[in-house]
Each structure stands twice: as structure tokens, then as C-alpha cells.
Design a protein around this motif. Structure first.
Motif, PDB file in Angstrom:
ATOM      1  N   ILE A   1     -50.469  74.650 -14.683  1.00 37.06           N
ATOM      2  CA  ILE A   1     -50.285  76.830 -14.158  1.00 37.06           C
ATOM      3  C   ILE A   1     -49.976  77.052 -12.970  1.00 37.06           C
ATOM      4  O   ILE A   1     -51.613  77.111 -12.096  1.00 37.06           O
ATOM      5  N   ASP A   2     -49.122  77.609 -12.736  1.00 38.81           N
ATOM      6  CA  ASP A   2     -49.413  78.333 -10.604  1.00 38.81           C
ATOM      7  C   ASP A   2     -48.426  79.695 -10.670  1.00 38.81           C
ATOM      8  O   ASP A   2     -47.346  79.698 -11.443  1.00 38.81           O
ATOM      9  N   PHE A   3     -49.242  80.428 -10.085  1.00 41.10           N
ATOM     10  CA  PHE A   3     -48.429  81.589  -9.519  1.00 41.10           C
ATOM     11  C   PHE A   3     -47.271  81.189  -9.008  1.00 41.10           C
ATOM     12  O   PHE A   3     -46.200  83.110  -8.958  1.00 41.10           O
ATOM     13  N   SER A   4     -47.012  80.397  -8.386  1.00 38.78           N
ATOM     14  CA  SER A   4     -44.862  80.480  -7.218  1.00 38.78           C
ATOM     15  C   SER A   4     -44.144  80.217  -8.000  1.00 38.78           C
ATOM     16  O   SER A   4     -44.516  79.083  -8.325  1.00 38.78           O
ATOM     17  N   PRO A   5     -43.311  81.061  -8.462  1.00 43.87           N
ATOM     18  CA  PRO A   5     -42.532  80.523  -9.224  1.00 43.87           C
ATOM     19  C   PRO A   5     -41.809  79.207  -7.698  1.00 43.87           C
ATOM     20  O   PRO A   5     -40.393  78.223  -8.648  1.00 43.87           O
ATOM     21  N   GLN A   6     -41.798  78.988  -6.221  1.00 39.83           N
ATOM     22  CA  GLN A   6     -41.063  78.488  -5.666  1.00 39.83           C
ATOM     23  C   GLN A   6     -41.812  76.749  -6.294  1.00 39.83           C
ATOM     24  O   GLN A   6     -41.007  75.606  -6.583  1.00 39.83           O
ATOM     25  N   ALA A   7     -43.150  76.445  -6.576  1.00 40.48           N
ATOM     26  CA  ALA A   7     -44.066  75.931  -6.984  1.00 40.48           C
ATOM     27  C   ALA A   7     -43.553  75.331  -8.144  1.00 40.48           C
ATOM     28  O   ALA A   7     -43.225  73.941  -8.184  1.00 40.48           O
TER      29      ALA A   7
END
Length: 288
Positions: free
Chosen positions: A88-94
Motif C-alpha cells: 500500500i502506498d499513497f502515491s499514484p506514481q509509485a
């Protein structure tokens, strides 16, 4: 805390900063993924040694939740080691890069990535006690205003008999910065505890000294050890092991030197710990 955990200027600024960092990190030597492409892992030695101790027979069949996973190199490392992983990460690019890399490596069946604010994790994965291992490491809770809610989220997901593995920079080191101290050592820069965030305008990036980020403003919080320990305890987790380390997997200060395998430490004396790692387990008996 007085901070909205799901929206606000703090979240917008931090998200813009980390979105921009993704391309920088993908192109950097620090985040080289050659070993991933060869079927190995790019875990740092601290995490690798902890997981080897906890899982001497390997990670085959272990279900892992990786919170704040960035663009998924450690997540995919765990998948290469046999685990089934949700990152899970908040960055769409990541998350886009993590999914692309999972497809490239043929690991999409083992590694799934979700774009979400960590505080929304229970809504994205509404299955309590569903993971054998919850994992998070390096540069995570300093971006979060509420470590107590973070700990409750961790506890929500760990199965009875499961584990939480956490590694991060040491808050005692985070009071220092730069090279303005005696002999080029870092100087005092920040308080050990702050209820209000440090709002920092810094265009530099730890993975590439030549980069100047356009989205340079970040909001960062100090979380002393006592606060982290209390948050985990109050969330129903007991500390099984706790270790301080004099090494860290990035050049935390200009004075630190390369130790090999991507790690950095003090040039001579062990001035103070640079990182810590802990293993926590769900409590089996109530606190009296």
C-alpha cells in the motif's frame, strides 16, 4: 492531534513531493533493481537479517502486508522470497511503477499493490487479522501525524501468532542535520518531540544529490521511541525484540561513510544510534 488524517495541506504537499521522487528514485543507483530482476532481493541487511531469524525456513506461504511501500522494491523482494504480498502506498506514481515492475518480473500473482493513504488501509482491505506479517521500514512514520492510529491499523491486520516488523531511522539521530557541528558532524536542528510538524522547504533528494525537486515542501513529525512503544502497546501489540543500530541504508548525514551493502555509518566512534528495528506480536493476555 488537530490534523485531518485524510486530507489537508500536509497531505497534498507530501504527496506531491513523493510523486516527484518516484522517477528520481527509479533512475538512481541507490534503488538499483538488478538483483530483483535476477530473482533475488534488494532488502537492506537489517531487514534481511531480521526476516532470516524469524523465518529460518523462508517466506514461502507467508502472507505479508507492506505499508507505505513506495514503488515496491522491498515488496517485490518479499515476493521473490516466496511470500504473497500486498503493498500500500499513497502515491499514484509509485503504485503505477510497482505494478509495472510486478508485471515485468512475472510476480503479479504474488504481489498486489493498492493506492491508498495508510490511514484508509482498513477500508481498502476490510479483513481483520488477515496477515501473517505486517511490514514497514525506512522513512515511514515521520510523514504521519498520528502514530497511535498507525499502530491501531497495524494491529488490525496482524493474525494471532503473526508478527509486525518495523525498521526506521532513530529519532535520536533525527534531532541533527547537516555538517555544522564540530569536525563536520551534524548539528542540533530539531526537537526530539514535536506536536506540531516541521514544515521544511528542501529541494534535495537523498537518492540523487544532483536533483532539485520542484515540490520541495514537506511536513514531518518526530515520534520519540516512547510514543511509538506506547502506541503499539495501546493497540494490543507487545514488543518481542528491539534493537538499536549504528547504520542506516542511506547517507543520513554528510559525515557518514559507506559500510558496504548500501549501508552508512559513523566514520569512527559510534556517536549515537542511527536506526532501530523491532518485532511486535499480538498480545495474548490483557494488560493489567
Amino acid at each position: 492531534m488537530g490534523v485531518d488524517l485524510r486530507e489537508g495541506e500536509w497531505l497534498d504537499d507530501n504527496l506531491a513531493n513523493w510523486d516527484e521522487r518516484v522517477a528520481v528514485h527509479v533512475a538512481s543507483e541507490m534503488y538499483d533493481r538488478t538483483r530483483l530482476r535476477e530473482g533475488g532481493d534488494v532488502l537492506d541487511p537489517i531487514v534481511r537479517e531480521t526476516l532470516a531469524r524469524l523465518y529460518p525456513d523462508g517466506l514461502e506461504g507467508v502472507r505479508v502486508l507492506h505499508l507505505q511501500c513506495h514503488f515496491g522494491s522491498d515488496t517485490l523482494s518479499l515476493a521473490n522470497l516466496g511470500a504473497t504480498v500486498v503493498g500500500i502506498d499513497f502515491s499514484p506514481q509509485a503504485v503505477a511503477e510497482a505494478r509495472r515492475m510486478a508485471d515485468e518480473l512475472g510476480l503479479a500473482h504474488r504481489a498486489r499493490f493498492i493506492e491508498a493513504n495508510v490511514y484508509d488501509a482498513r477500508h481498502m482491505l476490510p479483513e481483520p487479522e488477515s496477515f501473517d506479517l505486517v511490514f514497514t521500514s525506512w522513512g515511514t512514520i515521520g510523514w504521519l501525524p498520528d502514530v497511535a492510529e498507525w499502530a491501531r491499523i497495524v494491529s488490525w491486520f496482524v493474525k494471532p501468532g503473526g508478527r509486525f516488523v518495523f525498521a526506521d531511522g532513530h529519532p535520536a539521530a533525527f534531532v541533527f542535520d547537516g555538517d555544522g557541528g564540530p569536525g563536520g558532524l551534524p548539528a542540533f536542528a530539531y526537537p526530539y518531540s514535536n506536536e506540531s510538524p516541521d514544515v521544511i522547504d528542501d529541494p534535495s533528494d537523498y537518492a540523487d544529490a544532483e536533483v532539485a525537486l520542484a515540490n520541495a515542501r514537506t511536513w514531518e513529525w518526530m515520534h520519540p521511541l516512547g510514543e511509538v512503544f506506547a502506541a503499539l502497546r495501546d493497540a494490543g501489540l507487545d514488543i518481542e525484540t528491539f534493537t538499536e543500530h549504528y547504520r542506516v541504508p542511506w547517507r543520513i548525514f554528510p559525515a557518514t561513510v559507506e559500510l558496504g551493502d548500501g549501508m552508512f555509518g559513523w566514520p569512527a566512534e559510534q556517536w549515537l544510534p542511527l536506526s532501530y528495528e523491532l518485532v511486535a506480536v499480538p498480545r495474548t493476555t490483557p494488560v493489567e
